[in-house]
Design an enzyme around this catalytic site. Structure first.
Site, PDB file in Angstrom:
ATOM      1  N   HIS A 307     -21.905 -12.570  -2.086  1.00  0.00           N
ATOM      2  CA  HIS A 307     -23.123 -11.840  -1.738  1.00  0.00           C
ATOM      3  C   HIS A 307     -22.762 -10.415  -1.383  1.00  0.00           C
ATOM      4  O   HIS A 307     -21.728 -10.167  -0.774  1.00  0.00           O
ATOM      5  CB  HIS A 307     -23.862 -12.507  -0.565  1.00  0.00           C
ATOM      6  CG  HIS A 307     -25.300 -12.117  -0.513  1.00  0.00           C
ATOM      7  ND1 HIS A 307     -25.733 -10.988   0.130  1.00  0.00           N
ATOM      8  CD2 HIS A 307     -26.397 -12.690  -1.064  1.00  0.00           C
ATOM      9  CE1 HIS A 307     -27.037 -10.887  -0.018  1.00  0.00           C
ATOM     10  NE2 HIS A 307     -27.471 -11.897  -0.735  1.00  0.00           N
ATOM     11  N   ASP A 365     -28.548 -19.617  -3.276  1.00  0.00           N
ATOM     12  CA  ASP A 365     -28.934 -20.091  -4.602  1.00  0.00           C
ATOM     13  C   ASP A 365     -28.080 -21.241  -5.096  1.00  0.00           C
ATOM     14  O   ASP A 365     -28.491 -21.998  -5.972  1.00  0.00           O
ATOM     15  CB  ASP A 365     -28.899 -18.931  -5.600  1.00  0.00           C
ATOM     16  CG  ASP A 365     -30.066 -18.007  -5.369  1.00  0.00           C
ATOM     17  OD1 ASP A 365     -31.082 -18.496  -4.848  1.00  0.00           O
ATOM     18  OD2 ASP A 365     -29.967 -16.814  -5.679  1.00  0.00           O
TER      19      ASP A 365
HETATM   20  N1  CMC Z   1     -16.827 -15.528  -8.566  1.00  0.00           N
HETATM   21  C1  CMC Z   1     -15.600 -14.961  -8.680  1.00  0.00           C
HETATM   22  N2  CMC Z   1     -15.271 -13.744  -8.211  1.00  0.00           N
HETATM   23  C2  CMC Z   1     -16.248 -13.045  -7.602  1.00  0.00           C
HETATM   24  C3  CMC Z   1     -17.539 -13.576  -7.435  1.00  0.00           C
HETATM   25  C4  CMC Z   1     -17.816 -14.851  -7.934  1.00  0.00           C
HETATM   26  N3  CMC Z   1     -19.041 -15.384  -7.795  1.00  0.00           N
HETATM   27  N4  CMC Z   1     -18.303 -12.663  -6.788  1.00  0.00           N
HETATM   28  C5  CMC Z   1     -17.514 -11.610  -6.557  1.00  0.00           C
HETATM   29  N5  CMC Z   1     -16.278 -11.833  -7.042  1.00  0.00           N
HETATM   30  C6  CMC Z   1     -15.118 -10.940  -6.953  1.00  0.00           C
HETATM   31  C7  CMC Z   1     -15.303  -9.731  -7.859  1.00  0.00           C
HETATM   32  O1  CMC Z   1     -14.729  -9.961  -9.138  1.00  0.00           O
HETATM   33  C8  CMC Z   1     -14.572  -8.657  -7.087  1.00  0.00           C
HETATM   34  O2  CMC Z   1     -13.193  -8.818  -7.309  1.00  0.00           O
HETATM   35  P1  CMC Z   1     -12.202  -7.521  -7.274  1.00  0.00           P
HETATM   36  O3  CMC Z   1     -12.266  -7.005  -5.865  1.00  0.00           O
HETATM   37  O4  CMC Z   1     -10.877  -8.106  -7.625  1.00  0.00           O
HETATM   38  O5  CMC Z   1     -12.767  -6.562  -8.278  1.00  0.00           O
HETATM   39  C9  CMC Z   1     -14.844  -9.006  -5.639  1.00  0.00           C
HETATM   40  O6  CMC Z   1     -15.106 -10.419  -5.623  1.00  0.00           O
HETATM   41  C10 CMC Z   1     -16.031  -8.254  -5.042  1.00  0.00           C
HETATM   42  O7  CMC Z   1     -17.174  -8.556  -5.844  1.00  0.00           O
HETATM   43  P2  CMC Z   1     -18.283  -7.498  -6.267  1.00  0.00           P
HETATM   44  O8  CMC Z   1     -18.878  -7.935  -7.583  1.00  0.00           O
HETATM   45  O9  CMC Z   1     -17.752  -6.114  -6.181  1.00  0.00           O
HETATM   46  O10 CMC Z   1     -19.320  -7.722  -5.088  1.00  0.00           O
HETATM   47  P3  CMC Z   1     -20.817  -7.267  -5.096  1.00  0.00           P
HETATM   48  O11 CMC Z   1     -21.189  -7.164  -3.678  1.00  0.00           O
HETATM   49  O12 CMC Z   1     -21.018  -6.081  -5.950  1.00  0.00           O
HETATM   50  O13 CMC Z   1     -21.567  -8.489  -5.832  1.00  0.00           O
HETATM   51  C11 CMC Z   1     -22.721 -10.498  -6.240  1.00  0.00           C
HETATM   52  C12 CMC Z   1     -22.237  -9.492  -5.182  1.00  0.00           C
HETATM   53  C13 CMC Z   1     -23.677 -11.487  -5.582  1.00  0.00           C
HETATM   54  C14 CMC Z   1     -23.509  -9.755  -7.365  1.00  0.00           C
HETATM   55  C15 CMC Z   1     -21.498 -11.214  -6.841  1.00  0.00           C
HETATM   56  O14 CMC Z   1     -20.781 -11.893  -5.827  1.00  0.00           O
HETATM   57  C16 CMC Z   1     -21.897 -12.195  -7.943  1.00  0.00           C
HETATM   58  O15 CMC Z   1     -22.064 -11.778  -9.095  1.00  0.00           O
HETATM   59  N6  CMC Z   1     -22.051 -13.513  -7.600  1.00  0.00           N
HETATM   60  C17 CMC Z   1     -22.480 -14.504  -8.548  1.00  0.00           C
HETATM   61  C18 CMC Z   1     -23.970 -14.372  -8.781  1.00  0.00           C
HETATM   62  C19 CMC Z   1     -24.782 -14.866  -7.604  1.00  0.00           C
HETATM   63  O16 CMC Z   1     -24.560 -15.953  -7.089  1.00  0.00           O
HETATM   64  N7  CMC Z   1     -25.800 -14.060  -7.221  1.00  0.00           N
HETATM   65  C20 CMC Z   1     -26.766 -14.459  -6.192  1.00  0.00           C
HETATM   66  C21 CMC Z   1     -26.716 -13.608  -4.982  1.00  0.00           C
HETATM   67  S1  CMC Z   1     -27.656 -14.360  -3.668  1.00  0.00           S
HETATM   68  C22 CMC Z   1     -29.284 -14.253  -4.154  1.00  0.00           C
HETATM   69  C23 CMC Z   1     -29.894 -12.954  -3.928  1.00  0.00           C
HETATM   70  O17 CMC Z   1     -29.972 -12.518  -2.746  1.00  0.00           O
HETATM   71  O18 CMC Z   1     -30.363 -12.367  -4.915  1.00  0.00           O
END
Ligand code: CMC
Length: 430
Positions: A307, A365
């Site tokens: 998240h 989710d």
């Molecule tokens: N599985 C594997 N690695 C992950 C995941 C995951 N679900 N989420 C983040 N990472 C890794 C990412 O690759 C990055 O690695 P590095 O530092 O080596 O580049 C690190 O963790 C930080 O992630 P980020 O993408 O920079 O974090 P963010 O805050 O931009 O993204 C997120 C948050 C929710 C978009 C992301 O965690 C994600 O895509 N999760 C899966 C989709 C999901 O479940 N989304 C629902 C969110 S909750 C509902 C809502 O409120 O809408």
């Protein structure tokens, strides 16, 4: 001397002061609205990692502590003591309803549950295999055609009626999207049922036989709605604010929120999570997928994990997890293949160094997808239910923006990196 705290920015030896503003709780902000005028520079913040886009008194999140409050009330207390319509009332009116206010509110909402018969005919324009979120965005946007001419968004009474209409009609519109996709007749709302119970009736009932919602499942659905009701300035809410900032029709504005929510990084995650579980297929393949999620060269992510704001745990996920177990037990599904697989994935990911280090926990989710699957809701409908729940958050945020004395049309700026000025050459010289 003023007590106003300031932040100092130094550019090429020139210093400029900017006021620091504090809220009730949470990080203070540096007010940089005068920055372009004073320095000729913009700030650069793609993804809004450090930008507060507005003042709001609706929802507060502390991502480190895993706290979520609606109007100051912790989500855990609201989930335990209130139903979704209490939460809608709270979000909209800033206070929880008294018994008399609740009765009046429920009756106001029930007055608007039907949709215009002409709106029902809109559905026939969609292919029968259309994704229900495409239908939702289209039909909710189409409400603006029904309620536009008489609407004055500067009038609170007009805004109130639009808000009530939306809360009342969203379950009907959502259930109709489902019924259309399975080729069953639309079910008219039943105002003797609870908000969640009526929605279940419109989804799963048919004219052929009596349908009574199971109270455990009805409560679970109500909890899903409560937990998804608002989440401060997330992508879809910010979309609603930006779209609404031009003075656009509120139903069209909510359709914009629905479109944004559909993406798999946002509300589409519960659907993507279930698809991922189907793809994994068996507990024995969990390690392979965990490995893929950790591989930098593989774009695969564990859906339902991570998240942007919650970095220790998602408080909604804790509550949803409890509901998940209640529902699985009620339905005798504890040993179902997919649910066992989900629980194994949760167990391994919570113990894995990569996920611990990056603070990647199951989010709401992850569990809401499992609960909805157990309730018999098809995967393609998951995000629609999220949209149904979030409508109160979106429209309350829109209402707050319209009534804010500092409200301006949203207009971000950019760092231009395209070609410098150049002249168009005649076609034969290009
Ligand atoms: N599985 C594997 N690695 C992950 C995941 C995951 N679900 N989420 C983040 N990472 C890794 C990412 O690759 C990055 O690695 P590095 O530092 O080596 O580049 C690190 O963790 C930080 O992630 P980020 O993408 O920079 O974090 P963010 O805050 O931009 O993204 C997120 C948050 C929710 C978009 C992301 O965690 C994600 O895509 N999760 C899966 C989709 C999901 O479940 N989304 C629902 C969110 S909750 C509902 C809502 O409120 O809408």
């Amino acid at each position: 001397m003023s007590n106003q705290r300031t932040a100092t920015l130094t550019i090429d030896g020139q210093t400029t002061e900017f006021p620091i503003m504090g809220g009730t709780v949470g990080p203070e902000v540096v007010d940089i609205r005068s920055m372009y005028g004073k320095t000729g520079m913009f700030t650069y913040d793609t993804g809004y990692l450090s930008t507060a886009s507005c003042k709001s008194s609706i929802t507060y999140i502390d991502g480190d502590k895993g706290e979520l409050w609606y109007r100051g009330y912790p989500i855990e207390q609201l989930a335990e003591h209130c139903d979704f319509l209490d939460v809608c009332y709270l979000l909209k009116n800033s206070e929880l309803p008294t018994a008399a206010e609740k009765t009046e509110y429920v009756s106001q909402i029930k007055r608007h549950t039907l949709v215009h018969e002409q709106l029902a005919r809109f559905y026939a324009g969609f292919r029968r295999d259309a994704h229900p979120m495409a239908i939702m965005a289209g039909v909710v946007g189409a409400l603006s055609a029904f309620y536009h001419d008489g609407m004055d968004i500067s009038d609170q009474a007009h805004r109130d009626i639009s808000i009530n209409r939306l809360i009342a009609k969203m379950p009907t519109i959502t259930a109709m999207a489902y019924k259309y996709s399975v080729g069953q007749p639309f079910m008219y709302p039943r105002n003797d049922l609870s908000y969640a119970g009526n929605f279940m009736y419109m989804m799963f009932g048919t004219p052929c036989e009596e349908y009574k919602p199971n109270p455990v499942l009805e409560k679970a659905l109500d909890r899903i709605l409560t937990l998804h009701a608002d989440h401060e300035q997330n992508a879809s809410t910010s979309t609603v604010r930006l779209a609404g900032s031009s003075g656009a029709n509120p139903y069209a504005v909510i359709a914009a929120g629905i479109a944004c929510l559909w993406g798999p990084a946002h509300g589409g995650a519960n659907e993507a999570c279930l698809q991922m579980l189907e793809e994994i297929g068996d507990v024995s393949r969990v390690p392979e997928y965990i490995k893929r999620a950790k591989d930098k060269n593989d774009s695969f992510k564990l859906m339902g994990f991570g998240h942007r704001v919650y970095k220790n745990f998602d408080p909604r996920a804790k509550l949803m997890r409890q509901t998940c177990y209640e529902v699985l037990t009620e339905l005798g599904l504890e040993n179902d293949r997919l649910f066992k697989l989900a629980m194994e994935l949760e167990r391994i990911a919570l113990e894995d160094e990569y996920f611990i280090e990056k603070k990647l926990y199951p989010n709401v989710d992850f569990y809401s997808g499992i609960v909805q699957k157990a309730l018999g809701i098809p995967t393609s409908m998951f995000t629609c239910i999220f949209a149904l729940a979030r409508t109160i958050g979106w429209i309350t945020q829109w209402n707050e923006m319209i009534t804010d004395s500092e409200y301006k049309i949203g207009r971000p700026r950019q760092l231009y990196v395209g070609p410098n000025r150049r002249d168009v050459k005649p076609v034969e010289q290009r």
